[in-house]
Structure formats: C-alpha cells, structure tokens
Design a protein around this motif. Sequence first.
Motif, short mmCIF file in Angstrom:
data_model
loop_
_atom_site.label_atom_id
_atom_site.label_comp_id
_atom_site.label_asym_id
_atom_site.label_seq_id
_atom_site.Cartn_x
_atom_site.Cartn_y
_atom_site.Cartn_z
N ILE A 2 -31.69 -64.25 -30.26
CA ILE A 2 -30.31 -63.78 -30.24
C ILE A 2 -30.25 -62.57 -29.31
O ILE A 2 -31.02 -61.62 -29.49
N TYR A 3 -29.31 -62.62 -28.35
CA TYR A 3 -29.11 -61.51 -27.43
C TYR A 3 -27.75 -60.87 -27.72
O TYR A 3 -26.76 -61.57 -27.95
N MET A 4 -27.73 -59.57 -27.67
CA MET A 4 -26.51 -58.83 -27.98
C MET A 4 -26.41 -57.62 -27.07
O MET A 4 -27.43 -57.00 -26.73
N ALA A 5 -25.17 -57.30 -26.66
CA ALA A 5 -24.95 -56.12 -25.83
C ALA A 5 -24.86 -54.87 -26.70
O ALA A 5 -24.56 -54.93 -27.90
N VAL A 6 -25.12 -53.75 -26.10
CA VAL A 6 -25.09 -52.46 -26.80
C VAL A 6 -23.68 -52.22 -27.36
O VAL A 6 -22.67 -52.56 -26.74
N SER A 47 -33.76 -53.85 -31.36
CA SER A 47 -34.45 -55.05 -30.90
C SER A 47 -35.77 -55.21 -31.65
O SER A 47 -36.45 -54.23 -31.97
N GLY A 48 -36.13 -56.46 -31.93
CA GLY A 48 -37.39 -56.73 -32.62
C GLY A 48 -37.37 -58.09 -33.28
O GLY A 48 -36.45 -58.89 -33.11
N LYS A 49 -38.41 -58.33 -34.06
CA LYS A 49 -38.56 -59.59 -34.78
C LYS A 49 -38.09 -59.41 -36.22
O LYS A 49 -38.62 -58.59 -36.97
N PHE A 64 -34.46 -60.73 -32.04
CA PHE A 64 -33.19 -60.08 -31.76
C PHE A 64 -33.40 -59.10 -30.61
O PHE A 64 -34.22 -58.18 -30.70
N MET A 65 -32.63 -59.30 -29.49
CA MET A 65 -32.77 -58.46 -28.31
C MET A 65 -31.43 -57.83 -27.96
O MET A 65 -30.41 -58.52 -27.87
N VAL A 66 -31.44 -56.50 -27.78
CA VAL A 66 -30.26 -55.74 -27.40
C VAL A 66 -30.42 -55.30 -25.95
O VAL A 66 -31.45 -54.72 -25.58
N GLN A 67 -29.41 -55.59 -25.13
CA GLN A 67 -29.48 -55.27 -23.70
C GLN A 67 -28.27 -54.46 -23.27
O GLN A 67 -27.18 -54.58 -23.84
N LYS A 126 -27.04 -60.36 -13.24
CA LYS A 126 -26.76 -60.86 -14.59
C LYS A 126 -27.99 -60.74 -15.48
O LYS A 126 -29.13 -60.71 -15.02
N ASN A 127 -27.70 -60.67 -16.76
CA ASN A 127 -28.74 -60.79 -17.79
C ASN A 127 -28.18 -61.68 -18.89
O ASN A 127 -27.19 -62.40 -18.68
N GLN A 128 -28.76 -61.62 -20.08
CA GLN A 128 -28.36 -62.53 -21.16
C GLN A 128 -27.01 -62.17 -21.78
O GLN A 128 -26.41 -63.01 -22.46
#
Length: 315
Positions: free
Chosen positions: A33-37, A100-102, A122-125, A191-193
């Motif tokens: 799962i990718y999510m923006a700040v 971000s983490g598992k 879970f990744m925050v970009q 671009k990113n996710q």
Amino acid sequence: MFLTLNMNFRRIFLVKCLLLLFPSVKCSVAKWIYMAVNESALLSIAVAGNVYDATWLKDRKKLIQIKDKKVKYYVNKEQCRCKIFLNGTLQIEQVVKEDSGKYTVTVYHQDGKLNREEDTMFMVQEPVPQPILSAECMNKTVSVKCEVKHKTKDETFMMELTQDNHKKIQKNATRLELHTWYSGTFRCVVKNQVSEKTAEKVIKCSGQMDLYLILSIAGGAIFFVIFMVLLIYCIRKKKAERLEDNDEERTMQARQAGREMVVRELPQVPCNPTPKQLRVQQRPLPQPQVQQQALPPRPRPRTQQRTPNHPRERP
C-alpha cells in the motif's frame, strides 16, 4: 529415483497433517500500500464481519489490539495517530514517512484458535517535485534538459523524457538530457507511486526542418513522380494504340484495293474456248522488225484521167 519419490511423499504427508491440525488457519498474504504524506490510510483484513480478537504489529512490535470490542494501545495514542474498528481495520491519520514499514495482523477465534494472519507493506512517499524543461539549439541539433530540485535522500521517483518515439528513462535522477536532430514537442514526466507531474514544451530551432515537414515533402515528391510516370505511360499507350489502329486500317484498305486491281486486270477465261480463240492463242507472237533506213520519198506518179466508159451498144 526411489529417494526422490520418497521425499515427495513425505512432503505431501506433512502438508496434509498440517491441514488436519489447523483446518481454519489461512496463509499469510503480503500486499503493498502506497500513500502520500498527510493523507489518511486504511489497512483492512480479508475477514467478513466483526472479529473477536485482532492485534496489529508494526515491524514485529505490538501497536494496537481489539478484543471482545475493547481497544488496547501498546504505544502512545497521540504518537500512533491510529485507531481500530470492530472488523479489525486499522486507520492511520496524517501519515508521515516514519509510518512506513511492515504491518502484521493476527486474528483469533473466541476459543483461542488462530483464524488469519496477514502482512502489509505500507509505504509513505512525498509528492514528486515539478520538473523544469529547457532546450538549446546548437549545430542544427536540439539539446533538451529536464531537471528537478529539492530532492531528499529517501525520495524515490522515475523520470522520463520523450519526443515522439525517442524516450529516455532514469530512476532517482535530478537531471535528464536528450539530444536529437528533430524539432517537435518534448515531454518530461516525474512520477512515483502516489503522484505524477509533467512539463511539456514545443521546441523548434531556426534553420532546421521539422521531421513531419520533411516526410510530407518527400512523400509529395514521390507521389508527383509516380503520377507523372503513369501519365506518360498512359499517353504513350494511347498513342501506340491509335498508331496500331491506323496501320491496321491502312493495311486493310491496301489489301482491298489490291484485290480490286487484280480482279480488274485478270481477263475472264471462258470455260470452253472456241476454235477461233484457240487459233489466236496458238498464233506466234510478232517478232520485232529491224528498223530500216529511211529512204527519200519517191515522186508520186501523176494520175491519168480515166476515159469515161461509154455504154456498149447492143448488136
């Protein structure tokens, strides 16, 4: 071969035994799962309805638990910025990069048996920066540059610079260049996710013809040449056909005139010739006479007057 079959049989037997011992346990599922700040994230569980006991862990450290509809925090509630729902879904508000983490969730039945266990990456970009597109014309070539600013170490994105069929891609770069002979529309994408930003610009250098213009001129010239060749071929073919028709007509007229002349010149020979005609045919041809020497004309004798004839007297 016997050892291989024996080992395969042992593995199958072991799997069957595990399924008999834990019939209701489902395998762990890893998803990304990718999510923006500064956005809100929801980490759900693939379980229908409410759960009796569900515990969420981040990087193997307990985070929050719901059991018999009662919530228990293992970390500071303000620092966690998270809460759990009755169906086991975890919500994190105003996410930051440190979130971000598992994340691992374990679900148990009321009798204490494990129901399900799932892993979520879970990744925050950060949103990507706006690219800057610039160009320079030199030596009849175009040099295009795409660059970004304000990039941090942990920031990851993809940069693409394209012009028609030409494309250049690079990962985690702050600058990208493209050299080409043709003018046109150039597009830079970063671009990113979680985000994507684009810069587009039409670049034309003086003294340089556009590719489409060159192709159009070349295609028009080729079409004109083909058209002229076909036109000349058709004209020559029509002319040749006309000449052939005239020659055939003249030949027919000449043949017809020759036939008429032959018919006129040839005498009609009767079927049964007469004796006179036979004698004429048998008569020898006249021989050419030797031309005698011309003699002077002789004097014509005078004509004597004839005495009148008196009638005879009867005795």
